[in-house]
Design a protein around this motif. Structure first.
Motif, PDB file in Angstrom:
ATOM      1  N   THR A  32       0.838  -1.195   0.000  1.00  0.00           N
ATOM      2  CA  THR A  32       0.000   0.000   0.000  1.00  0.00           C
ATOM      3  C   THR A  32       0.874   1.247   0.000  1.00  0.00           C
ATOM      4  OG1 THR A  32      -0.109   0.224   2.413  1.00  0.00           O
ATOM      5  CG2 THR A  32      -1.716  -1.250   1.367  1.00  0.00           C
ATOM      6  N   ASP A  33       0.238   2.389  -0.236  1.00  0.00           N
ATOM      7  CA  ASP A  33       0.938   3.666  -0.124  1.00  0.00           C
ATOM      8  C   ASP A  33       1.048   4.038   1.353  1.00  0.00           C
ATOM      9  OD1 ASP A  33       1.186   4.169  -2.922  1.00  0.00           O
ATOM     10  OD2 ASP A  33      -0.942   4.696  -2.960  1.00  0.00           O
ATOM     11  N   ILE A  34       2.230   4.377   1.783  1.00  0.00           N
ATOM     12  CA  ILE A  34       2.402   4.744   3.178  1.00  0.00           C
ATOM     13  C   ILE A  34       1.684   6.061   3.445  1.00  0.00           C
ATOM     14  CG2 ILE A  34       4.557   6.093   2.974  1.00  0.00           C
ATOM     15  CD1 ILE A  34       5.495   4.482   5.495  1.00  0.00           C
ATOM     16  N   ALA A  35       0.975   6.114   4.574  1.00  0.00           N
ATOM     17  CA  ALA A  35       0.193   7.313   4.899  1.00  0.00           C
ATOM     18  C   ALA A  35      -0.031   7.363   6.399  1.00  0.00           C
ATOM     19  CB  ALA A  35      -1.145   7.297   4.167  1.00  0.00           C
ATOM     20  N   GLU A  36      -0.150   8.565   6.928  1.00  0.00           N
ATOM     21  CA  GLU A  36      -0.444   8.730   8.350  1.00  0.00           C
ATOM     22  C   GLU A  36      -1.950   8.840   8.507  1.00  0.00           C
ATOM     23  OE1 GLU A  36       0.651  11.806  11.933  1.00  0.00           O
ATOM     24  OE2 GLU A  36       2.250  11.289  10.515  1.00  0.00           O
ATOM     25  N   SER A  62       3.757  -1.090   3.605  1.00  0.00           N
ATOM     26  CA  SER A  62       3.367   0.277   3.271  1.00  0.00           C
ATOM     27  C   SER A  62       4.639   1.002   2.856  1.00  0.00           C
ATOM     28  CB  SER A  62       2.736   0.980   4.474  1.00  0.00           C
ATOM     29  OG  SER A  62       1.432   0.505   4.700  1.00  0.00           O
ATOM     30  N   ALA A  63       4.631   1.581   1.672  1.00  0.00           N
ATOM     31  CA  ALA A  63       5.871   2.157   1.139  1.00  0.00           C
ATOM     32  C   ALA A  63       5.638   3.503   0.481  1.00  0.00           C
ATOM     33  CB  ALA A  63       6.494   1.190   0.127  1.00  0.00           C
ATOM     34  N   ASP A  64       6.633   4.349   0.617  1.00  0.00           N
ATOM     35  CA  ASP A  64       6.665   5.622  -0.086  1.00  0.00           C
ATOM     36  C   ASP A  64       6.859   5.356  -1.577  1.00  0.00           C
ATOM     37  OD1 ASP A  64       7.077   8.699   0.221  1.00  0.00           O
ATOM     38  OD2 ASP A  64       8.771   8.046  -1.021  1.00  0.00           O
ATOM     39  N   LYS A  65       6.418   6.290  -2.415  1.00  0.00           N
ATOM     40  CA  LYS A  65       6.525   6.096  -3.859  1.00  0.00           C
ATOM     41  C   LYS A  65       7.978   5.937  -4.312  1.00  0.00           C
ATOM     42  CE  LYS A  65       6.371  11.091  -4.799  1.00  0.00           C
ATOM     43  NZ  LYS A  65       5.653  12.177  -5.511  1.00  0.00           N
ATOM     44  N   SER A  66       8.926   6.463  -3.529  1.00  0.00           N
ATOM     45  CA  SER A  66      10.333   6.370  -3.901  1.00  0.00           C
ATOM     46  C   SER A  66      10.874   4.947  -3.829  1.00  0.00           C
ATOM     47  CB  SER A  66      11.172   7.273  -2.990  1.00  0.00           C
ATOM     48  OG  SER A  66      11.059   6.875  -1.635  1.00  0.00           O
ATOM     49  N   LYS A  68       8.436   2.100  -3.539  1.00  0.00           N
ATOM     50  CA  LYS A  68       7.327   1.170  -3.716  1.00  0.00           C
ATOM     51  C   LYS A  68       7.579   0.168  -4.842  1.00  0.00           C
ATOM     52  CE  LYS A  68       2.290   1.006  -4.091  1.00  0.00           C
ATOM     53  NZ  LYS A  68       1.039   1.813  -4.214  1.00  0.00           N
ATOM     54  N   GLU A  69       8.077   0.616  -5.989  1.00  0.00           N
ATOM     55  CA  GLU A  69       8.317  -0.299  -7.112  1.00  0.00           C
ATOM     56  C   GLU A  69       9.392  -1.325  -6.767  1.00  0.00           C
ATOM     57  OE1 GLU A  69       6.727  -0.831  -9.959  1.00  0.00           O
ATOM     58  OE2 GLU A  69       5.258   0.585  -9.151  1.00  0.00           O
ATOM     59  N   TRP A  70      10.411  -0.894  -6.057  1.00  0.00           N
ATOM     60  CA  TRP A  70      11.456  -1.829  -5.637  1.00  0.00           C
ATOM     61  C   TRP A  70      10.871  -2.898  -4.719  1.00  0.00           C
ATOM     62  CZ3 TRP A  70      13.432  -3.590  -1.058  1.00  0.00           C
ATOM     63  CH2 TRP A  70      14.633  -4.304  -1.129  1.00  0.00           C
ATOM     64  N   CYS A  71       9.985  -2.502  -3.822  1.00  0.00           N
ATOM     65  CA  CYS A  71       9.338  -3.455  -2.920  1.00  0.00           C
ATOM     66  C   CYS A  71       8.499  -4.467  -3.697  1.00  0.00           C
ATOM     67  CB  CYS A  71       8.458  -2.719  -1.909  1.00  0.00           C
ATOM     68  SG  CYS A  71       9.375  -1.733  -0.703  1.00  0.00           S
ATOM     69  N   LYS A  72       7.781  -3.985  -4.704  1.00  0.00           N
ATOM     70  CA  LYS A  72       6.975  -4.888  -5.532  1.00  0.00           C
ATOM     71  C   LYS A  72       7.848  -5.927  -6.218  1.00  0.00           C
ATOM     72  CE  LYS A  72       3.085  -1.830  -6.738  1.00  0.00           C
ATOM     73  NZ  LYS A  72       2.419  -1.106  -7.848  1.00  0.00           N
ATOM     74  N   GLU A  73       8.964  -5.476  -6.756  1.00  0.00           N
ATOM     75  CA  GLU A  73       9.832  -6.370  -7.515  1.00  0.00           C
ATOM     76  C   GLU A  73      10.642  -7.323  -6.640  1.00  0.00           C
ATOM     77  OE1 GLU A  73      12.294  -3.880  -9.896  1.00  0.00           O
ATOM     78  OE2 GLU A  73      10.607  -2.976 -10.999  1.00  0.00           O
ATOM     79  N   ASN A  74      10.978  -6.895  -5.433  1.00  0.00           N
ATOM     80  CA  ASN A  74      11.923  -7.659  -4.623  1.00  0.00           C
ATOM     81  C   ASN A  74      11.346  -8.318  -3.370  1.00  0.00           C
ATOM     82  OD1 ASN A  74      14.883  -7.003  -5.736  1.00  0.00           O
ATOM     83  ND2 ASN A  74      13.633  -5.149  -5.916  1.00  0.00           N
ATOM     84  N   LEU A  75      10.185  -7.860  -2.909  1.00  0.00           N
ATOM     85  CA  LEU A  75       9.674  -8.364  -1.639  1.00  0.00           C
ATOM     86  C   LEU A  75       8.294  -8.992  -1.709  1.00  0.00           C
ATOM     87  CD1 LEU A  75      10.709  -5.390   0.714  1.00  0.00           C
ATOM     88  CD2 LEU A  75      12.015  -7.464   0.173  1.00  0.00           C
ATOM     89  N   LEU A  76       7.486  -8.544  -2.625  1.00  0.00           N
ATOM     90  CA  LEU A  76       6.075  -8.915  -2.601  1.00  0.00           C
ATOM     91  C   LEU A  76       5.825 -10.410  -2.788  1.00  0.00           C
ATOM     92  CD1 LEU A  76       3.581  -7.289  -2.027  1.00  0.00           C
ATOM     93  CD2 LEU A  76       3.181  -7.046  -4.475  1.00  0.00           C
ATOM     94  N   ASN A  77       6.758 -11.120  -3.413  1.00  0.00           N
ATOM     95  CA  ASN A  77       6.584 -12.562  -3.638  1.00  0.00           C
ATOM     96  C   ASN A  77       7.223 -13.425  -2.559  1.00  0.00           C
ATOM     97  OD1 ASN A  77       5.093 -12.275  -6.041  1.00  0.00           O
ATOM     98  ND2 ASN A  77       6.980 -11.983  -7.223  1.00  0.00           N
ATOM     99  N   ILE A  78       7.785 -12.787  -1.542  1.00  0.00           N
ATOM    100  CA  ILE A  78       8.393 -13.549  -0.453  1.00  0.00           C
ATOM    101  C   ILE A  78       7.310 -13.931   0.558  1.00  0.00           C
ATOM    102  CG2 ILE A  78      10.058 -13.481   1.446  1.00  0.00           C
ATOM    103  CD1 ILE A  78      11.678 -11.468  -0.167  1.00  0.00           C
ATOM    104  N   ASN A  97      19.217   1.990   3.017  1.00  0.00           N
ATOM    105  CA  ASN A  97      20.403   2.814   3.310  1.00  0.00           C
ATOM    106  C   ASN A  97      20.571   3.912   2.265  1.00  0.00           C
ATOM    107  OD1 ASN A  97      22.668   0.216   4.611  1.00  0.00           O
ATOM    108  ND2 ASN A  97      20.952   1.266   5.555  1.00  0.00           N
ATOM    109  N   GLU A  98      20.156   3.633   1.019  1.00  0.00           N
ATOM    110  CA  GLU A  98      20.274   4.613  -0.058  1.00  0.00           C
ATOM    111  C   GLU A  98      19.449   5.862   0.228  1.00  0.00           C
ATOM    112  OE1 GLU A  98      19.168   2.786  -3.714  1.00  0.00           O
ATOM    113  OE2 GLU A  98      20.487   1.046  -3.438  1.00  0.00           O
ATOM    114  N   PHE A  99      18.420   5.718   1.068  1.00  0.00           N
ATOM    115  CA  PHE A  99      17.529   6.836   1.384  1.00  0.00           C
ATOM    116  C   PHE A  99      17.817   7.404   2.777  1.00  0.00           C
ATOM    117  CE2 PHE A  99      15.482   4.042  -1.629  1.00  0.00           C
ATOM    118  CZ  PHE A  99      14.959   4.906  -2.575  1.00  0.00           C
ATOM    119  N   GLY A 100      18.870   6.912   3.415  1.00  0.00           N
ATOM    120  CA  GLY A 100      19.238   7.419   4.727  1.00  0.00           C
ATOM    121  C   GLY A 100      18.530   6.750   5.888  1.00  0.00           C
TER     122      GLY A 100
END
Length: 254
Positions: A32-36, A62-66, A68-78, A97-100
């Motif tokens: 999902t899109d991360i949101a408060e 829940s992921a930020d748009k920055s 989210k696509e990486w999560c879909k490709e690398n995590l969603l099938n685990i 780490n790339e995002f601090g």
């Protein structure tokens, strides 16, 4: 009671992860899109870019748009049950780490299965309400029992005391949301092995239930003693989360 508690927890987690209660009725992984969302649990004042939950084998991200696509490709099938493998955690940590950011910890959480009666012991119980807890601020003996954090304020506590009113152990509850109160526990070294932990955790759990809130208990995978306390106090494991934090840069690294 158990089914009612599960429904309330699903309602809370739906707020936390910006999804619906119905999403927890299947085991299909979800992103999902991360949101408060109003009413969601908040543990940091920093901007969050990712949150990860495992509930009954279901993975929810829940992921930020920055990211989210990486999560879909690398995590969603685990499969959710394998998310805490070190190889998976290492991959996630390297990416964020790339995002601090970095992984802070992995916790699994317990919910009450029954309202246990208290066990009679050779010590008294002393209760503290929200304002009374402030007297323990800065007391390092109770670093797990109390958080002293405005995002999840301490609202209830119980201490086991001896005949001289010396505290042997303290269990505190923080208001992590309007629905869920989390329990923390400290037992003094000289009182270890006397069953104090499970007695006071059970006591505060029962009191939270009386107040129509959901008590929950969290610990890390390596803390076997804490896990045993949860089980002995009438809890059972239900969900797990990966917690993240911003990387702090020291003056030397600047």
């Amino acid at each position: 009671m158990k089914e009612d508690i599960i429904y309330k927890v699903k309602d809370q987690l739906a707020k936390d992860y910006n999804c619906s209660i119905e999403d927890f009725n299947n085991k299909d992984n979800l992103i999902t899109d991360i949101a408060e969302v109003k009413g969601s649990r908040k543990y940091t004042d920093d901007k969050e870019i990712i949150k990860i939950l495992i509930f009954n084998g279901k993975l929810v991200i829940s992921a930020d748009k920055s990211i989210k696509e990486w999560c879909k490709e690398n995590l969603l099938n685990i499969p959710g049950e394998w998310m805490f493998l070190y190889s998976v955690l290492r991959k996630i940590d390297k990416k964020i780490n790339e995002f601090g950011y970095e992984i802070d910890n992995t916790h699994h959480y317990y919910l009450p299965k029954e309202n246990n009666e208290l066990v009679n012991e050779n010590y008294k119980l002393k209760w503290f309400e929200e304002d009374e807890i402030l007297q323990f601020k800065g007391d390092n003996r109770f670093d797990e029992a109390f958080a002293f954090n405005k995002n999840y304020p301490d609202v209830l506590a119980v201490a086991a005391v001896d005949d001289n009113d010396n505290i042997l152990g303290m269990a505190g509850a923080s208001k992590d949301s309007d629905i869920m109160w989390q329990i923390g526990i400290n037992v003094m070294k000289e009182a270890n092995g006397k069953g104090i932990a499970s007695t006071i955790v059970r006591a505060v759990k029962n009191e939270i239930l009386k107040r129509d809130k959901v008590p929950f208990y969290g610990t890390v995978e390596s803390h076997i003693i804490s896990q045993k306390v949860a089980l002995k106090s009438g809890f059972y494991p239900v969900f797990a989360e990966i917690k993240f934090k911003k990387i702090k840069i020291s003056k030397e690294d600047k």
